[in-house]
Enzyme design. Structure first.
Site, PDB file in Angstrom:
ATOM      1  N   LEU A   1       0.831  -1.205   0.000  1.00  0.00           N
ATOM      2  CA  LEU A   1       0.000   0.000   0.000  1.00  0.00           C
ATOM      3  C   LEU A   1       0.866   1.256   0.000  1.00  0.00           C
ATOM      4  CD1 LEU A   1      -2.299  -1.629   2.629  1.00  0.00           C
ATOM      5  CD2 LEU A   1      -3.035  -0.961   0.330  1.00  0.00           C
TER       6      LEU A   1
ATOM      7  N   THR B   1       6.420   0.665   2.149  1.00  0.00           N
ATOM      8  CA  THR B   1       7.454   1.404   2.883  1.00  0.00           C
ATOM      9  C   THR B   1       6.753   2.339   3.863  1.00  0.00           C
ATOM     10  OG1 THR B   1       8.905   1.343   0.959  1.00  0.00           O
ATOM     11  CG2 THR B   1       9.444   2.939   2.676  1.00  0.00           C
TER      12      THR B   1
ATOM     13  N   LYS C   1      15.360  -0.295   5.105  1.00  0.00           N
ATOM     14  CA  LYS C   1      14.873   0.398   3.898  1.00  0.00           C
ATOM     15  C   LYS C   1      15.061   1.911   4.006  1.00  0.00           C
ATOM     16  CE  LYS C   1      12.293   1.299   0.234  1.00  0.00           C
ATOM     17  NZ  LYS C   1      12.693   0.999  -1.117  1.00  0.00           N
TER      18      LYS C   1
HETATM   19  P1  NAD Z   1       0.838   2.757  -5.885  1.00  0.00           P
HETATM   20  O1  NAD Z   1       0.226   4.031  -5.424  1.00  0.00           O
HETATM   21  O2  NAD Z   1       1.083   2.535  -7.335  1.00  0.00           O
HETATM   22  O3  NAD Z   1      -0.076   1.509  -5.400  1.00  0.00           O
HETATM   23  C1  NAD Z   1      -0.753   1.463  -4.191  1.00  0.00           C
HETATM   24  C2  NAD Z   1      -2.060   0.699  -4.431  1.00  0.00           C
HETATM   25  O4  NAD Z   1      -2.751   0.601  -3.177  1.00  0.00           O
HETATM   26  C3  NAD Z   1      -3.009   1.394  -5.408  1.00  0.00           C
HETATM   27  O5  NAD Z   1      -3.432   0.479  -6.403  1.00  0.00           O
HETATM   28  C4  NAD Z   1      -4.164   1.841  -4.526  1.00  0.00           C
HETATM   29  O6  NAD Z   1      -5.426   1.833  -5.202  1.00  0.00           O
HETATM   30  C5  NAD Z   1      -4.123   0.797  -3.434  1.00  0.00           C
HETATM   31  N1  NAD Z   1      -4.793   1.209  -2.211  1.00  0.00           N
HETATM   32  C6  NAD Z   1      -4.683   2.391  -1.552  1.00  0.00           C
HETATM   33  N2  NAD Z   1      -5.452   2.371  -0.451  1.00  0.00           N
HETATM   34  C7  NAD Z   1      -6.050   1.166  -0.413  1.00  0.00           C
HETATM   35  C8  NAD Z   1      -6.980   0.553   0.463  1.00  0.00           C
HETATM   36  N3  NAD Z   1      -7.445   1.191   1.537  1.00  0.00           N
HETATM   37  N4  NAD Z   1      -7.395  -0.683   0.182  1.00  0.00           N
HETATM   38  C9  NAD Z   1      -6.920  -1.344  -0.897  1.00  0.00           C
HETATM   39  N5  NAD Z   1      -6.068  -0.818  -1.786  1.00  0.00           N
HETATM   40  C10 NAD Z   1      -5.643   0.428  -1.536  1.00  0.00           C
HETATM   41  O7  NAD Z   1       2.176   2.598  -5.039  1.00  0.00           O
HETATM   42  P2  NAD Z   1       3.430   1.645  -5.406  1.00  0.00           P
HETATM   43  O8  NAD Z   1       4.370   2.372  -6.288  1.00  0.00           O
HETATM   44  O9  NAD Z   1       2.907   0.300  -5.785  1.00  0.00           O
HETATM   45  O10 NAD Z   1       4.137   1.571  -3.964  1.00  0.00           O
HETATM   46  C11 NAD Z   1       3.641   0.766  -2.920  1.00  0.00           C
HETATM   47  C12 NAD Z   1       4.608   0.846  -1.767  1.00  0.00           C
HETATM   48  O11 NAD Z   1       5.887   0.363  -2.188  1.00  0.00           O
HETATM   49  C13 NAD Z   1       4.841   2.273  -1.240  1.00  0.00           C
HETATM   50  O12 NAD Z   1       4.931   2.230   0.157  1.00  0.00           O
HETATM   51  C14 NAD Z   1       6.157   2.678  -1.894  1.00  0.00           C
HETATM   52  O13 NAD Z   1       6.865   3.629  -1.115  1.00  0.00           O
HETATM   53  C15 NAD Z   1       6.882   1.352  -1.940  1.00  0.00           C
HETATM   54  N6  NAD Z   1       7.898   1.229  -3.001  1.00  0.00           N
HETATM   55  C16 NAD Z   1       7.661   1.718  -4.247  1.00  0.00           C
HETATM   56  C17 NAD Z   1       8.647   1.591  -5.228  1.00  0.00           C
HETATM   57  C18 NAD Z   1       8.409   2.120  -6.645  1.00  0.00           C
HETATM   58  O14 NAD Z   1       9.380   2.194  -7.397  1.00  0.00           O
HETATM   59  N7  NAD Z   1       7.174   2.437  -7.020  1.00  0.00           N
HETATM   60  C19 NAD Z   1       9.860   0.971  -4.937  1.00  0.00           C
HETATM   61  C20 NAD Z   1      10.060   0.434  -3.664  1.00  0.00           C
HETATM   62  C21 NAD Z   1       9.061   0.583  -2.697  1.00  0.00           C
END
Ligand code: NAD
Length: 295
Positions: free
Chosen positions: A64, A95, A170
């Site tokens: 999330l 994260t 992290k």
């Molecule tokens: P994102 O915003 O693309 O995806 C998050 C998903 O969670 C979305 O599809 C959203 O609809 C869903 N969501 C939000 N609230 C919700 C709820 N209450 N119930 C169900 N679903 C819900 O984010 P991401 O890029 O996939 O990142 C996710 C995590 O991973 C973050 O914490 C980010 O910091 C970490 N991260 C991201 C990357 C990257 O390169 N994107 C790399 C490493 C870590």
């Protein structure tokens, strides 16, 4: 294995696809109905709430945006802990701050659910390729059970210690990354201003003591590394907004621990200014713009 997957965004969706490819049966939930329709096509069981998603599963994985979403998905009335059976395993991969990871883990433990924090690095490319690094905070027993499933989504599965230590690893790593990208930007821009060919300079740095990932793999100067976002207009990659979030986690954790993070605080302000300029959606290496005349 029957796995509940909640949060199918840029990272979660490719991770969940790899689990389907590996033969697992997935129950999925996200607020985004478009991504749910895609997972229906792939054979996923679409659920109406986190509570419904975890009813039959042996393992729940959450991915999330931030701590507030994690709290609501686990602790709300229709949340994970309202529907889960004792003995089900849980892995929280977002994260977030170590404190929230520990609190949600403690709430889960009260219901007989062992929960690990396992944030990732490797970006969306690593998520799609199944080559993520997982930084896992868990007991030895839980780590042993989770390792084989995490290995279907990642290449390096690192046991960092007890719950919360995955998040600590992290945020410390990303603190250093945010700072090192600024350091490389500063050196490259100074070199150009003083009149050296930037390719020559990058070559010297990358075979000298200044070498780091931000210089030899992800150099912020355009045209140095063909595969880096700098060579494609800072698109894709790791958005500055996400780096800003991670630096916020690091500086807040430092505040609570009474620990100085001097360069981290300066780095946070530089990415904040980038965000204010409307550049938060660019790759974080576009921070080099703070040192160059606009083209
Ligand atoms: P994102 O915003 O693309 O995806 C998050 C998903 O969670 C979305 O599809 C959203 O609809 C869903 N969501 C939000 N609230 C919700 C709820 N209450 N119930 C169900 N679903 C819900 O984010 P991401 O890029 O996939 O990142 C996710 C995590 O991973 C973050 O914490 C980010 O910091 C970490 N991260 C991201 C990357 C990257 O390169 N994107 C790399 C490493 C870590």
């Amino acid at each position: 294995m029957r796995i509940a997957f909640i949060g199918l965004g840029n990272m979660g969706a490719p991770m969940a696809r790899n689990l389907i490819k590996a033969g697992h049966q997935l129950d999925v939930f996200d607020l985004n109905t478009t991504v749910l329709a895609e997972f229906k096509e792939l054979g996923g069981n679409i659920c109406a709430s986190p509570r419904e998603t975890v009813r039959e599963c042996e393992l729940v994985i959450t991915m999330l945006p931030a701590a507030a979403h994690v709290r609501s998905v686990y602790l709300n009335e229709d949340g994970v802990l309202a529907g889960i059976r004792a003995g089900t395993l849980a892995v929280e991969c977002s994260t977030i701050d170590p404190q929230t990871a520990r609190e949600v883990s403690a709430a889960a433990a009260k219901q007989g659910v062992p929960l690990a924090d396992a944030p990732v690095s490797g970006g969306t490319g690593g998520a799609a390729a199944g080559t993520l690094t997982f930084m896992v905070g868990a007991t030895d027993e839980l780590f042993g059970k989770l390792q084989p499933v995490l290995a279907q989504m990642g290449r390096n599965i690192v046991h960092c210690g007890e719950v919360g230590t995955g998040q600590i690893a992290k945020i410390c790593n990303n603190l250093l990354l945010g700072i090192s990208m600024i350091g490389v930007s500063e050196a490259m821009a100074l070199g150009e201003a003083l009149g050296i060919d930037t390719k020559v300079l990058a070559g010297v740095i990358n075979s000298s003591t200044g070498r780091c990932w931000s210089s030899d793999t992800y150099n912020p100067w355009p045209g140095i590394i063909e595969t880096a976002p700098a060579s494609r207009g800072y698109t894709g990659g790791f958005h500055a907004e996400l780096m800003l979030k991670d630096l916020g986690l690091a500086t807040e954790a430092a505040r609570l621990a009474h620990q100085p993070v001097i360069l981290g605080a300066v780095a946070q302000q530089l990415y904040q200014a980038m965000s204010l300029r409307g550049e938060g959606g660019k790759d974080f290496s576009a921070i080099v713009g703070a040192y160059r005349k606009p083209e």
